[in-house]
Enzyme design. Structure first.
Site, short mmCIF file in Angstrom:
data_model
loop_
_atom_site.label_atom_id
_atom_site.label_comp_id
_atom_site.label_asym_id
_atom_site.label_seq_id
_atom_site.Cartn_x
_atom_site.Cartn_y
_atom_site.Cartn_z
N ARG A 63 0.83 -1.21 0.00
CA ARG A 63 0.00 0.00 0.00
C ARG A 63 0.86 1.26 0.00
O ARG A 63 0.54 2.26 -0.65
CB ARG A 63 -0.92 -0.02 1.22
N HIS A 67 0.59 4.23 -2.77
CA HIS A 67 0.32 5.61 -2.37
C HIS A 67 1.47 6.53 -2.74
O HIS A 67 1.25 7.72 -2.96
CB HIS A 67 0.04 5.67 -0.86
N ASN A 95 -3.69 9.23 3.89
CA ASN A 95 -2.48 8.46 4.20
C ASN A 95 -2.32 8.14 5.68
O ASN A 95 -1.40 7.41 6.06
CB ASN A 95 -1.23 9.21 3.72
N HIS A 197 -5.53 -6.41 -3.05
CA HIS A 197 -6.43 -6.43 -1.90
C HIS A 197 -6.61 -7.84 -1.35
O HIS A 197 -7.23 -8.03 -0.31
CB HIS A 197 -7.80 -5.84 -2.29
#
Length: 328
Positions: A63, A67, A95, A197
């Site tokens: 992740r 990001h 975040n 995911h």
């Protein structure tokens, strides 16, 4: 069945094409051959140690990479700490839920590299994050792929840069495609990357509207599997502790596999932005193809990750190699 087989063949050919696409001019798999020849092994061993401490290392690092790359490119700007006169990316509301184990993975790998005199301050934080992401994916059972190296670290990190750059749990297919297209990624690549995911987790407030406040008579999103919706309610009751997080893959949460897509076929996508990949006819065939073949999913995921790693790469003119990943 014939149509599905055709799609599977097409997706496999597409993944091969993506691997053979030209790299960003400065990126190379052998970038550190002379300056830090053992860089990948050093990073991998540090990541393994962190992985054995906690499985959260896997989703947290993946992740963090997403990001980072989606905001100003893959330049480690998400790792920068805020100062008195600058609020950095990591403190943007989108975040704040980034798990500390992802940051710690990069810190530990950087420490391991700096312990080797030849490698000290030679490897960018952006490259460390890219390698660490590949390594946690492989450790969780996902595909191992070669990582292109040669990124420089960004010279800017501001919360304002995050606005509108990251996918949201309520996004529909048009919104997802639009956001990923801004980063040069196709719908098929977006669906493949969504497969991460399979090892993700989420806090209850990110999806609670689907089981408590949806615009339907029952207040539950009708695209949700009924038993799964009941499970979500039991794990995330109203007014639950906001720190509570649940697995995004209720079936095999600690394996990087294609079960995420099989879950979507059963109405077990945690976010609306997950389930829409199956309910929208424009993306359903790709979901079915990835659910059918783990090999096809892994090939497409690895190719999409390689392409994602080329987004917004910095060079010596607009970047540097940080001695501390949290300080510009």
């Amino acid at each position: 069945m014939a149509q599905l087989n055709l799609i599977l063949v097409w997706l496999f050919i597409l993944s091969l094409c993506l691997y053979s696409c030209p790299t960003s001019a400065q990126l190379s798999r052998h970038h550190y051959a002379k300056t830090c020849p053992n860089v990948e092994n050093i990073v991998r061993e540090a990541v393994k140690k962190k992985f054995h401490q906690t499985f959260v290392t896997v989703p947290a690092t993946i992740r963090l990479f997403f990001h980072d790359c989606f905001v100003q490119g893959c330049d480690a700007s998400v790792l920068v700490a805020s100062t008195g006169n600058n609020k950095a990316e990591k403190d943007h509301p989108d975040n704040l839920s980034l798990a500390g184990d992802g940051f710690d993975t990069v810190i530990k790998a950087k420490e391991a590299l700096d312990a080797v005199p030849l490698c000290r301050n030679k490897v960018s934080c952006a490259d460390i994050l890219a390698m660490a992401t590949r390594d946690v994916i492989a450790l969780a059972g996902g595909p191992f792929y070669e990582v292109e190296l040669g990124r420089f670290d960004g010279l800017r990190s501001k919360t304002s840069d995050v606005n509108g750059r990251l996918p949201q749990p309520h996004f529909n297919l048009n919104q997802l495609n639009s956001l990923f297209a801004r980063n040069g990624l196709t719908q098929t690549e977006m669906i493949a990357l969504s497969g991460a995911h399979t090892v993700g987790f989420s806090h209850c407030n990110k999806f609670s509207n689907r089981v408590y406040n949806f615009r339907s008579k029952s207040r539950v999103d009708p695209t949700l599997n009924e038993k799964y919706a009941a499970q979500l309610k039991s794990m995330c009751p109203r007014n639950v502790d906001p720190r509570i997080a649940i697995d995004m893959d209720p079936t095999t949460p600690r394996a990087f596999d294609n079960v995420y897509f099989k879950n979507l076929q059963q109405g077990k996508g945690l976010f609306s932005s997950d389930q829409v990949l199956f309910t929208d006819p424009r993306s359903k065939a790709t979901v079915n193809a990835f659910a059918t073949s783990s090999k096809i999913f892994h090939a497409n995921f690895a190719a999409a990750m390689t392409k994602l790693g080329r987004v917004g790469v910095k060079n010596a003119q607009n970047g540097n190699i940080r001695t501390d990943c949290s300080v510009i």
